[in-house]
Each structure stands twice: as structure tokens, then as C-alpha cells.
Design an enzyme around this catalytic site. Structure first.
Site, mmCIF file in Angstrom:
data_model
loop_
_atom_site.group_PDB
_atom_site.id
_atom_site.type_symbol
_atom_site.label_atom_id
_atom_site.label_comp_id
_atom_site.label_asym_id
_atom_site.label_seq_id
_atom_site.Cartn_x
_atom_site.Cartn_y
_atom_site.Cartn_z
ATOM 1 N N ASP A 179 -13.792 -59.788 26.606
ATOM 2 C CA ASP A 179 -12.495 -58.801 26.367
ATOM 3 C C ASP A 179 -12.349 -58.468 25.003
ATOM 4 O OD1 ASP A 179 -11.944 -61.617 25.724
ATOM 5 O OD2 ASP A 179 -10.002 -61.902 26.611
ATOM 6 N N ASP A 198 -12.731 -61.389 18.042
ATOM 7 C CA ASP A 198 -11.581 -61.642 17.079
ATOM 8 C C ASP A 198 -12.306 -62.068 15.806
ATOM 9 O OD1 ASP A 198 -9.226 -63.194 15.709
ATOM 10 O OD2 ASP A 198 -8.148 -62.677 17.526
ATOM 11 N N ASP A 256 -5.105 -63.470 28.368
ATOM 12 C CA ASP A 256 -4.186 -64.364 28.727
ATOM 13 C C ASP A 256 -2.835 -64.104 28.259
ATOM 14 O OD1 ASP A 256 -5.960 -65.767 30.597
ATOM 15 O OD2 ASP A 256 -6.518 -67.231 28.945
ATOM 16 N N PHE A 309 -1.238 -60.322 18.131
ATOM 17 C CA PHE A 309 -1.758 -60.880 19.571
ATOM 18 C C PHE A 309 -1.542 -60.064 20.664
ATOM 19 C CE2 PHE A 309 -0.858 -64.116 22.874
ATOM 20 C CZ PHE A 309 -2.162 -65.026 22.628
ATOM 21 N N VAL A 310 -2.673 -59.896 21.255
ATOM 22 C CA VAL A 310 -2.782 -58.894 22.479
ATOM 23 C C VAL A 310 -2.777 -59.821 23.745
ATOM 24 C CG1 VAL A 310 -3.511 -57.003 21.073
ATOM 25 C CG2 VAL A 310 -5.097 -58.486 22.110
ATOM 26 N N GLY A 330 -11.459 -64.233 29.998
ATOM 27 C CA GLY A 330 -10.789 -63.016 29.650
ATOM 28 C C GLY A 330 -11.840 -61.774 29.974
ATOM 29 N N LYS A 361 -11.049 -56.598 16.959
ATOM 30 C CA LYS A 361 -10.048 -56.960 15.997
ATOM 31 C C LYS A 361 -10.954 -57.221 14.818
ATOM 32 C CE LYS A 361 -6.537 -59.186 17.624
ATOM 33 N NZ LYS A 361 -5.618 -60.312 17.683
#
Length: 191
Positions: free
Chosen positions: A96, A99, A155, A148-149, A41, A127
Site C-alpha cells: 500500500d 514510508d 488501516d 498520516f494517511v 495494507g 512518502k
């Protein structure tokens, strides 16, 4: 499937310019900055960021797996290790998204075993609503809602959507994205 644009390509590139300015100022005195990009990512963000840095840099990569579909498996597997010798080096870990913080926490603990002089973290996305592990992110691009991004290296569903040049939400949300205030950082020691 609902897909909503969260961050445009122009907004991403402008924010990377700003983050590069901060990193250039913070690391201006180092002879070499090791950039450790977390694959897969972090590759888009890492490449775009590296092109804007003014000090000598060496790119290296680490790849771990923790996800199965949309959820973390709770187990980290090291797929590919860094090749560079990190001892007494300035290191910037690039990812990236942070979370839960589980993966980043594991990677930072692992890299500390290699005795770098200093380690800092840059993440395009944060996040915070999902954070379970206390991870300090020194350079944050955007704070995103708990959805969800995908896109810009993330991905998405079934390992697709990474090539989208912007960040999208792959579920419905009305929450906004924002640029967090600059975070306090400890000074970078002389290396």
C-alpha cells in the site's frame, strides 16, 4: 480529528490502469508472474492490480509487523510467510505505502534469500519525505505528503478506516499529492 480527502476512488482506479499497462508491457514475456501482496495494507491495491494484469499470475501473501500505533517499532516480525517457491521466478511485491522503507527493505532482503529470478516493487503510495532506507519502487501510484494517511486498505487509526474507498489524510495538510514520473527500470531478464 481532521480528515481531508487526498486521492479519490476514481483517481486510484485510473492510476492502477496506468500501472497495469506498464507492468503488462514489462512482464509480457514471462510465463508466470508471482504477485506477493504485503498484508494487510496491500490487499485492496493488490487485488485491483491483479485483475488488470494480462499474463498468468499467482497470488501469494506475506505479513510482517513493524508498527505500534503511528510509529514504527524498529523491529520486523514475520507473521505469515509466502507459500510459493520463488526460485527462478519473476516476482512483483505489492504494498500500500512505502514510508521509511524499513519494512520494504527487510522484505526484499528476505525474499532474495529465496532466489527469485527478478523482483520488482509496486506501491500505491510513496512518502519520500520519510525515507530512511534506499528502496527502489518500480511502479508508484502516487507520491503523498508527510502526513498520516488512511483508506483503500490503509488501516488508519486503531485499525479502522481501511474500508474507505479513497485515500485520506488523518491530519491537516495543504500539501498536494502528485503522480511521479515513470522511473527508470532495468529490463526484465528472459525467464
Amino acid at each position: 480529528m481532521t480528515v481531508r480527502n487526498l486521492i479519490s476512488e476514481d483517481e486510484i482506479q485510473q492510476r492502477i490502469d496506468e500501472l497495469a499497462d506498464e507492468i503488462n508491457a514489462d512482464f509480457s514475456h514471462v510465463d508466470l508472474l508471482l504477485l506477493i501482496v504485503i498484508l494487510r495494507g496491500g490487499c485492496f491495491f493488490g487485488t485491483d492490480l491483479a485483475k488488470r494484469l494480462t499474463m498468468p499470475c499467482r497470488l501469494d501473501y506475506i505479513r510482517v509487523t513493524t508498527y505500534a500505533g503511528k510509529e514504527s517499532s524498529g523491529v520486523v516480525s514475520l507473521v505469515s510467510d509466502v507459500r510459493a517457491d520463488l526460485r527462478r521466478q519473476a516476482v512483483l511485491v505489492i504494498d500500500d505505502i512505502v514510508d521509511t522503507g524499513f519494512t520494504m527493505s527487510w522484505i526484499l532482503q528476505y525474499l532474495e534469500l529465496k532466489h527469485p529470478a527478478v523482483v520488482r516493487v509496486a506501491a500505491l503510495l510513496d512518502k519520500p519525505a520519510r525515507r530512511e532506507y534506499d528502496v527502489h519502487i518500480d511502479y508508484v501510484g502516487f507520491s503523498v505528503p508527510n502526513v498520516f494517511v488512511a483508506g483503500y486498505g490503509l488501516d488508519g487509526l486503531d485499525d479502522t478506516m481501511a474500508n474507505i474507498p479513497r485515500v485520506v489524510a488523518v491530519e491537516d495538510t495543504n500539501e498536494a499529492v502528485h503522480v511521479p514520473p515513470r522511473r527508470a527500470r532495468l529490463p526484465i531478464p528472459g525467464i
